[in-house]
Enzyme design. Sequence first.
Site, mmCIF file in Angstrom:
data_model
loop_
_atom_site.group_PDB
_atom_site.id
_atom_site.type_symbol
_atom_site.label_atom_id
_atom_site.label_comp_id
_atom_site.label_asym_id
_atom_site.label_seq_id
_atom_site.Cartn_x
_atom_site.Cartn_y
_atom_site.Cartn_z
ATOM 1 N N HIS A 135 0.830 -1.192 0.000
ATOM 2 C CA HIS A 135 0.000 0.000 0.000
ATOM 3 C C HIS A 135 0.873 1.254 0.000
ATOM 4 O O HIS A 135 2.086 1.177 0.208
ATOM 5 C CB HIS A 135 -0.924 0.025 1.220
ATOM 6 C CG HIS A 135 -2.100 -0.894 1.097
ATOM 7 N ND1 HIS A 135 -2.030 -2.229 1.438
ATOM 8 C CD2 HIS A 135 -3.364 -0.674 0.657
ATOM 9 C CE1 HIS A 135 -3.204 -2.792 1.221
ATOM 10 N NE2 HIS A 135 -4.038 -1.877 0.744
ATOM 11 N N LYS A 139 -0.834 4.906 4.439
ATOM 12 C CA LYS A 139 -1.700 3.938 5.108
ATOM 13 C C LYS A 139 -1.164 3.668 6.510
ATOM 14 O O LYS A 139 -0.001 3.297 6.679
ATOM 15 C CB LYS A 139 -1.792 2.643 4.313
ATOM 16 C CG LYS A 139 -2.802 1.655 4.913
ATOM 17 C CD LYS A 139 -3.146 0.538 3.958
ATOM 18 C CE LYS A 139 -4.167 -0.410 4.560
ATOM 19 N NZ LYS A 139 -5.457 0.267 4.874
#
Length: 239
Positions: A135, A139
């Site tokens: 990600h 995040k």
Amino acid sequence: MKIALIGYGKMGHAIEEIAVAKGHEIVLKINIDNTEEFTSQSIKQADVAIEFTGPDTALGNILKCIENGVPVVSGSTGWLDKWSEVEGAVKENEAAFLYSSNYSIGVNLFFEVNKYLARLMKDYPDYDVEMEEIHHTQKKDAPSGTAISLAEQILENLPRKKGWINEAAHNAEELAIISKRIDPAPGTHVVTYKSDIDDIEIKHTAHNRKGFASGAVVAAEFLENRKGIYSMRDVLFGG
């Protein structure tokens, strides 16, 4: 449909764009700078609330919607240890709640493939399984909620694995989840079964946030005028 957006970051903006394009109205937008506007009166304007915040605020946001009779769709992760509180509130208020760690229709189809593959592999112990998730660096949680969902599906269907860890596995009963944070990746999840002879790999790669946002709007449309607790499986396969 009148929608309240609880959490108006990048995901909230993406949801707004898709919801408005489908003819829905955004009647409330709450972010970190205007939390005082999230009142019982303001939330009651909405037919459905869509909640995408963080682990520290999600539970309170969800309960506030439920207690004011507003169906709520939540994609926040990191709060599920308090699930029983939400379950109790839904029953007490005869409310509606829909949760998914990932609202992408593609990811939810990937969930079904993951469960089916794990069931197939339970009789073939020569194959070890591990996971990887990638990600963007903003995040906050690791592993991702989606990765945890995938891991729990494997544990339910592959008895030789007893638990997951967010690092390389130290013994055969551990399911390794390797988390990487690389910009600008919106989300990649890989499940790999490895043997000395060959590997079997399934992979989902998100190209942008539109899939997550679109699925959240579809979930909100599903939840309007319903009572009880639902998942994206109910949305996609009936419920």
